[in-house]
Design a protein around this motif. Structure first.
Motif, PDB file in Angstrom:
ATOM      1  N   LYS A  10       3.218 -13.160  -3.632  1.00 22.56           N
ATOM      2  CA  LYS A  10       4.303 -13.354  -4.605  1.00 22.56           C
ATOM      3  C   LYS A  10       5.197 -14.535  -4.231  1.00 22.56           C
ATOM      4  O   LYS A  10       6.233 -14.771  -4.858  1.00 22.56           O
ATOM      5  CB  LYS A  10       5.136 -12.080  -4.717  1.00 22.56           C
ATOM      6  CG  LYS A  10       5.734 -11.587  -3.411  1.00 22.56           C
ATOM      7  CD  LYS A  10       6.410 -10.243  -3.622  1.00 22.56           C
ATOM      8  CE  LYS A  10       6.970  -9.710  -2.300  1.00 22.56           C
ATOM      9  NZ  LYS A  10       7.557  -8.361  -2.437  1.00 22.56           N
ATOM     10  N   ASN A  29       7.517  -4.579   5.740  1.00 23.71           N
ATOM     11  CA  ASN A  29       7.241  -3.280   5.110  1.00 23.71           C
ATOM     12  C   ASN A  29       6.093  -3.379   4.106  1.00 23.71           C
ATOM     13  O   ASN A  29       5.280  -2.448   3.981  1.00 23.71           O
ATOM     14  CB  ASN A  29       8.510  -2.760   4.412  1.00 23.71           C
ATOM     15  CG  ASN A  29       9.556  -2.284   5.411  1.00 23.71           C
ATOM     16  OD1 ASN A  29       9.202  -1.837   6.505  1.00 23.71           O
ATOM     17  ND2 ASN A  29      10.824  -2.398   5.047  1.00 23.71           N
ATOM     18  N   ASP A  30       6.039  -4.511   3.394  1.00 22.74           N
ATOM     19  CA  ASP A  30       4.920  -4.719   2.465  1.00 22.74           C
ATOM     20  C   ASP A  30       3.590  -4.769   3.209  1.00 22.74           C
ATOM     21  O   ASP A  30       2.583  -4.196   2.768  1.00 22.74           O
ATOM     22  CB  ASP A  30       5.120  -6.019   1.686  1.00 22.74           C
ATOM     23  CG  ASP A  30       5.965  -5.814   0.436  1.00 22.74           C
ATOM     24  OD1 ASP A  30       6.266  -4.638   0.138  1.00 22.74           O
ATOM     25  OD2 ASP A  30       6.338  -6.797  -0.224  1.00 22.74           O
ATOM     26  N   ASN A  75      -0.145  -4.294   1.765  1.00 20.10           N
ATOM     27  CA  ASN A  75      -0.044  -5.356   0.753  1.00 20.10           C
ATOM     28  C   ASN A  75       0.079  -6.730   1.419  1.00 20.10           C
ATOM     29  O   ASN A  75       0.419  -6.830   2.600  1.00 20.10           O
ATOM     30  CB  ASN A  75       1.171  -5.129  -0.142  1.00 20.10           C
ATOM     31  CG  ASN A  75       1.127  -3.779  -0.831  1.00 20.10           C
ATOM     32  OD1 ASN A  75       0.049  -3.333  -1.250  1.00 20.10           O
ATOM     33  ND2 ASN A  75       2.277  -3.128  -0.949  1.00 20.10           N
ATOM     34  N   ASN A  76      -0.204  -7.761   0.641  1.00 19.91           N
ATOM     35  CA  ASN A  76      -0.005  -9.132   1.102  1.00 19.91           C
ATOM     36  C   ASN A  76       1.232  -9.685   0.395  1.00 19.91           C
ATOM     37  O   ASN A  76       1.146 -10.124  -0.757  1.00 19.91           O
ATOM     38  CB  ASN A  76      -1.221  -9.994   0.785  1.00 19.91           C
ATOM     39  CG  ASN A  76      -1.056 -11.416   1.328  1.00 19.91           C
ATOM     40  OD1 ASN A  76       0.001 -11.775   1.852  1.00 19.91           O
ATOM     41  ND2 ASN A  76      -2.095 -12.223   1.179  1.00 19.91           N
ATOM     42  N   PRO A  77       2.391  -9.673   1.086  1.00 21.01           N
ATOM     43  CA  PRO A  77       3.639 -10.082   0.424  1.00 21.01           C
ATOM     44  C   PRO A  77       3.684 -11.561   0.071  1.00 21.01           C
ATOM     45  O   PRO A  77       4.472 -11.981  -0.775  1.00 21.01           O
ATOM     46  CB  PRO A  77       4.704  -9.730   1.460  1.00 21.01           C
ATOM     47  CG  PRO A  77       3.998  -9.819   2.773  1.00 21.01           C
ATOM     48  CD  PRO A  77       2.595  -9.345   2.500  1.00 21.01           C
ATOM     49  N   TYR A 115       9.253  -8.141   3.977  1.00 24.94           N
ATOM     50  CA  TYR A 115       7.869  -8.629   4.065  1.00 24.94           C
ATOM     51  C   TYR A 115       7.053  -7.757   5.022  1.00 24.94           C
ATOM     52  O   TYR A 115       5.879  -7.460   4.767  1.00 24.94           O
ATOM     53  CB  TYR A 115       7.850 -10.088   4.512  1.00 24.94           C
ATOM     54  CG  TYR A 115       7.988 -11.076   3.376  1.00 24.94           C
ATOM     55  CD1 TYR A 115       6.908 -11.836   2.944  1.00 24.94           C
ATOM     56  CD2 TYR A 115       9.215 -11.235   2.717  1.00 24.94           C
ATOM     57  CE1 TYR A 115       7.032 -12.740   1.900  1.00 24.94           C
ATOM     58  CE2 TYR A 115       9.354 -12.133   1.673  1.00 24.94           C
ATOM     59  CZ  TYR A 115       8.262 -12.880   1.262  1.00 24.94           C
ATOM     60  OH  TYR A 115       8.372 -13.754   0.212  1.00 24.94           O
ATOM     61  N   LYS A 129       2.405  -1.454   4.351  1.00 27.57           N
ATOM     62  CA  LYS A 129       1.886  -0.650   3.234  1.00 27.57           C
ATOM     63  C   LYS A 129       0.501  -1.121   2.796  1.00 27.57           C
ATOM     64  O   LYS A 129      -0.091  -0.559   1.872  1.00 27.57           O
ATOM     65  CB  LYS A 129       2.847  -0.732   2.050  1.00 27.57           C
ATOM     66  CG  LYS A 129       4.170  -0.006   2.285  1.00 27.57           C
ATOM     67  CD  LYS A 129       5.118  -0.217   1.110  1.00 27.57           C
ATOM     68  CE  LYS A 129       6.461   0.438   1.384  1.00 27.57           C
ATOM     69  NZ  LYS A 129       7.429   0.199   0.261  1.00 27.57           N
TER      70      LYS A 129
END
Length: 229
Positions: free
Chosen positions: A218, A207-208, A213-215, A205, A211
């Motif tokens: 999902k 690492n997302d 992103n919003n983990p 989570y 990057k």
């Protein structure tokens, strides 16, 4: 006969008065673990008291009866004193042994190199051998205690690896262990599985997020929490 009964009663009455005082003297040495010192001190203190009481009795027949009662009672008093000293010795010895084991266990946790740890482990085992030899606890007790000491040391290394997030190392240490209790092994395995799953998912989570992103779109994590992420 009446005179004999009266003298017998007088001797018994004085005897039980003296026995009460004798018990008080014995109580003073109840927690003395040195039986030789306890017996010698009791004999000296009660001997002075006994001579004083006997010197106050003018009737020779009463005096003789009292002396006989005291002589019969003396071995039992000495036995009680020795028994109390033995109990006190065992308690003191146990406390000292446990303190020594705890102190050495703490030293082990602070040690950084394997040679030092081995020396401390040997000290703990030698302490157990000495304690068993003193109290004659038997080979079964000694073998069980030695295994427990070794198991504690091995378990500490496992816990240390878990704390450092070295889950593979902790698992390997459990596999090669010969002394960790089966129940403790099961607890450690469950802990490794839980913490490693949490650690791995948290990192995924993170690492997302790094990057951009919003983990959480999902779904929420299963093995960790939003707060920890």
């Amino acid at each position: 006969k009446q005179r004999d009964n009266t003298e017998k009663l007088q001797a018994k009455k004085t005897f039980y008065e003296m026995k009460a005082d004798s018990d008080k003297i014995m109580e003073k040495y109840k927690n003395n673990s040195d039986e030789f010192s306890s017996v010698a001190s009791y004999n000296e203190e009660f001997g002075i008291y006994k001579n004083q009481k006997l010197s106050q009795i003018k009737n020779k027949r009463v005096k003789k009866r009292l002396e006989n009662l005291l002589d019969i009672d003396h071995p039992e008093n000495i036995y009680k004193i020795k028994s109390n000293s033995f109990d006190a010795f065992e308690k003191e010895s146990k406390v000292t042994y446990e303190n020594e084991q705890n102190s050495l266990a703490n030293e082990y946790t602070l040690a950084t190199d394997s040679k030092t740890k081995e020396k401390i482990l040997d000290k703990r085992i030698n302490s157990a051998i000495e304690y068993e030899n003193t109290h004659q606890l038997g080979k079964a007790w000694l073998d069980e205690t030695k295994n427990k000491i070794k198991g504690d040391s091995e378990l500490f290394e496992v816990e240390k690896a878990i704390a450092n997030k070295q889950y593979n190392k902790a698992t390997e240490l459990l596999k090669i262990s010969k002394n960790i209790d089966n129940e403790e092994v099961e607890k450690a395995v469950i802990k490794i599985q839980k913490e490693s799953a949490e650690y791995d998912e948290t990192n995924i989570y993170i690492n997302d997020i790094l990057k951009g992103n919003n983990p959480f779109l999902k779904g929420d994590p299963k093995n960790t929490t939003k707060k920890k992420v």
